[in-house]
Design an enzyme around this catalytic site. Structure first.
Site, PDB file in Angstrom:
ATOM      1  N   ARG A 163       0.812  -1.218   0.000  1.00 40.82           N
ATOM      2  CA  ARG A 163       0.000   0.000   0.000  1.00 40.82           C
ATOM      3  C   ARG A 163       0.850   1.276   0.000  1.00 40.82           C
ATOM      4  O   ARG A 163       0.465   2.295  -0.523  1.00 40.82           O
ATOM      5  CB  ARG A 163      -0.864  -0.010   1.258  1.00 40.82           C
ATOM      6  CG  ARG A 163      -2.290   0.326   0.970  1.00 40.82           C
ATOM      7  CD  ARG A 163      -3.149   0.101   2.183  1.00 40.82           C
ATOM      8  NE  ARG A 163      -2.894  -1.183   2.828  1.00 40.82           N
ATOM      9  CZ  ARG A 163      -3.253  -1.465   4.077  1.00 40.82           C
ATOM     10  NH1 ARG A 163      -3.838  -0.565   4.824  1.00 40.82           N
ATOM     11  NH2 ARG A 163      -3.027  -2.656   4.595  1.00 40.82           N
ATOM     12  N   HIS A 171       0.704 -26.701  12.680  1.00 44.71           N
ATOM     13  CA  HIS A 171       1.997 -27.396  12.799  1.00 44.71           C
ATOM     14  C   HIS A 171       1.855 -28.695  13.610  1.00 44.71           C
ATOM     15  O   HIS A 171       2.394 -29.725  13.240  1.00 44.71           O
ATOM     16  CB  HIS A 171       3.039 -26.508  13.474  1.00 44.71           C
ATOM     17  CG  HIS A 171       3.117 -25.122  12.906  1.00 44.71           C
ATOM     18  ND1 HIS A 171       2.924 -24.852  11.572  1.00 44.71           N
ATOM     19  CD2 HIS A 171       3.379 -23.915  13.489  1.00 44.71           C
ATOM     20  CE1 HIS A 171       3.063 -23.542  11.359  1.00 44.71           C
ATOM     21  NE2 HIS A 171       3.329 -22.958  12.506  1.00 44.71           N
TER      22      HIS A 171
HETATM   23  C1  BG6 Z   1       4.231 -19.509  13.436  1.00 48.17           C
HETATM   24  C2  BG6 Z   1       3.477 -18.957  14.608  1.00 48.17           C
HETATM   25  O1  BG6 Z   1       3.371 -20.218  12.571  1.00 48.17           O
HETATM   26  O2  BG6 Z   1       5.250 -20.383  13.900  1.00 48.17           O
HETATM   27  C3  BG6 Z   1       4.412 -18.252  15.585  1.00 48.17           C
HETATM   28  O3  BG6 Z   1       2.489 -18.038  14.161  1.00 48.17           O
HETATM   29  C4  BG6 Z   1       5.539 -19.180  15.975  1.00 48.17           C
HETATM   30  O4  BG6 Z   1       3.717 -17.833  16.747  1.00 48.17           O
HETATM   31  C5  BG6 Z   1       6.205 -19.756  14.729  1.00 48.17           C
HETATM   32  O5  BG6 Z   1       6.490 -18.416  16.726  1.00 48.17           O
HETATM   33  C6  BG6 Z   1       7.243 -20.803  15.087  1.00 48.17           C
HETATM   34  O6  BG6 Z   1       7.939 -21.167  13.926  1.00 48.17           O
HETATM   35  P1  BG6 Z   1       9.408 -21.765  14.011  1.00 48.17           P
HETATM   36  O7  BG6 Z   1       9.732 -22.135  12.605  1.00 48.17           O
HETATM   37  O8  BG6 Z   1      10.287 -20.688  14.571  1.00 48.17           O
HETATM   38  O9  BG6 Z   1       9.325 -22.942  14.940  1.00 48.17           O
END
Ligand code: BG6
Length: 517
Positions: A70, A271
């Site tokens: 934007r 995840h």
């Molecule tokens: C993200 C979340 O999907 O994954 C975050 O929104 C989190 O809150 C992050 O910190 C963790 O990812 P990674 O790859 O650092 O384990």
């Protein structure tokens, strides 16, 4: 025909298929259109990943990066910011002038608000000459690194201006959607309905960046490229499975987002359940995206809806971590002072199918915990209590297979061994495989793999709509707190392993969490 290389690897091909499938193929020409181009995700992940791919020669021969946001920006200023982002977030990737200049030449910037038809018309008009200049043949990867409320608005705008339209044998058009995909089952179904009114499921690439992690991809390799593990991989030998996604950071300036979300939505729904399905799925018929995703869907369909006694919620309190004072979650900017949002959750799940019936899968995740650690532990059943059990040292535990997703990526097996010397004492010992030691190179960031796969049209590391919907369905009663939305999470000290209710979940089953790393 096949032949053996000096190092014992098999070269050649079978049925015309190249055996060097470990080498990533290079995508064809395309324009990568990044929405949310001045946002955090683009700076921290996308630009560093793209530059790293550029340096490794993995991007297409002809490509353009079209940054859309934007704000008013001149192109030199945007390229300077991009360079800073690469230096800050990909410090291991060498930045030399020549490599950077060829990369920077591919970057273009378009100011667009994305609310009016004028914006989309201008976007189309500006995109066309850029595509010509870089000869990208009309192939487009739209990457939505925007706030979630913009997902359907952007896709509908693109659709109205025929920017995502595909013709038979014409160029491809794909849309990568960041998480979160909806905030519950109803919103996920609605988002999907709006997207698929414009583009087909085949064009949608839903990101779960954990699927791009080497260690998560390796779960299937470990299980199905080895004889050893699959023999043990069932209720016959596995006592319980424990999955931990622990972070030391708090909400780090994302309080506004997180307070609407919480750990169940932020980590467990995506995840957490993705890792669980990789652990629990049956072997897919092929490695094609839908074959893998069909098996994951079967696991999700078999998961029993968790009841109140299957879940513990926590929220971090104020405290001292390494001598530093850290604020309570409720005092973080953007967080309501009486917030009931969980920053920690632990769940007991059951996969009610032939292979896993009766085996608890415990999942926990939280912020401000003792250590940054993501791992899966499969604890095997005890050996019969006849021969050596009385000779073991008192804390000799059952065998455990630990899959360390991050950090110190690797796999570890805990077993008993005879302590050398007279007599017979059995001690726990560890067999370890460490990625870095074994392969001698750092593990690439998940976004590198995901960007390449999206350009190649390989959806195997992206979530299909039914996976996402089922994950929401399993967790909907938990999100609604079984009808009592003001359920208070238990406070826990920063730097701890969460509230005692998380430990009691396992203690009630006569078990405990295995922390390692
Ligand atoms: C993200 C979340 O999907 O994954 C975050 O929104 C989190 O809150 C992050 O910190 C963790 O990812 P990674 O790859 O650092 O384990």
């Amino acid at each position: 025909m096949s032949d053996t290389n000096g190092d014992g690897r098999i070269a050649g091909s079978i049925n015309g298929l190249a055996r060097d499938s470990d080498l990533p193929s290079k995508p064809g020409p395309c324009a990568l259109v990044l929405f949310g181009a001045t946002g955090d995700l683009t700076r921290r992940k996308l630009l560093p990943a793209l530059y790293s791919l550029h340096v490794q020669g993995l991007l297409p021969e002809r490509y353009a990066i079209v940054a859309v946001a934007r704000r008013e920006r001149d192109i030199d200023g945007y390229r300077e910011d991009a360079l800073e982002a690469v230096r800050a977030y990909a410090p291991a990737v060498p930045v030399n002038r020549q490599a950077w200049d060829t990369f920077a030449d591919k970057i273009h910037y378009i100011k667009a608000g994305l609310h009016s038809d004028d914006d989309f018309r201008r976007l189309g008009e500006t995109l066309a000459p850029i595509e010509q200049e870089h000869a990208t043949e009309g192939n487009r990867l739209f990457y939505l690194a925007t706030p979630p409320e913009a997902f359907s608005v952007v896709v509908e705008g693109l659709g109205r201006h025929a920017l995502t339209a595909e013709q038979p044998d014409g160029p491809w058009r794909r849309v990568v959607i960041e998480k979160p995909f909806g905030s519950d089952l109803a919103s996920s179904l609605e988002l999907n309905r709006r997207l698929t009114a414009v583009i087909s499921e085949r064009q949608i690439f839903r990101i779960d960046h954990y699927l791009g992690k080497e260690t998560v991809q390796n779960i299937l390799v470990m299980r199905f490229a080895n004889r050893l593990f699959e023999l043990l991989w069932s209720r016959l030998y596995v006592d319980n499975v424990q999955l931990t996604v622990a972070e030391t950071l708090g909400v780090e300036g994302r309080g506004g987002y997180f307070d609407e979300s919480g750990t169940i939505r932020d980590i467990i729904q995506n995840h957490g359940l993705q890792i669980l399905t990789a652990i629990a799925a049956e072997p897919p018929v092929t490695l094609e995206a839908d074959a893998i995703r069909d098996e994951k869907v079967k696991v999700l369909r078999a998961i029993r809806t968790p009841l109140r006694h299957d879940v513990a919620f926590g929220q971090y309190d104020a405290g001292l971590v390494n001598g530093q004072r850290t604020p309570a979650y409720r005092s973080e900017p953007g967080v309501a002072a009486d917030s009931c949002t969980e920053t920690y959750a632990a769940l007991r799940l059951y996969v009610d199918n032939w292979r896993w019936a009766g085996v608890p899968f415990y999942i926990r995740s939280g912020k401000r915990l003792a250590r940054r650690l993501t791992e899966v532990v499969l604890q095997l059943r005890d050996v019969p209590d006849v021969l050596y059990s009385r000779l073991t040292c008192s804390e000799m535990p059952a065998n455990r297979i630990t899959i360390r997703i991050q950090p110190n990526e690797g796999i570890e097996i805990l077993m008993g061994a005879k302590e050398p010397g007279a007599g017979m004492r059995v001690q726990p010992v560890r067999m370890r495989f460490a990625y870095e030691q074994e392969f001698g190179k750092a593990i690439p960031d998940a976004y590198e793999r995901l960007l390449i796969n999206a350009m190649l049209g390989d959806a195997s590391l992206f979530a299909r709509h039914d996976e996402v919907d089922l994950a929401w369905q399993i967790l909907t009663p938990v999100l609604h707190r079984w009808g009592d939305p003001l359920t208070q999470p238990n406070a826990y000290a920063p730097g701890s392993w969460g509230p005692s209710s998380g430990d009691q979940l396992l203690a009630a089953d006569g078990r405990n969490w295995w922390n390692s790393g």
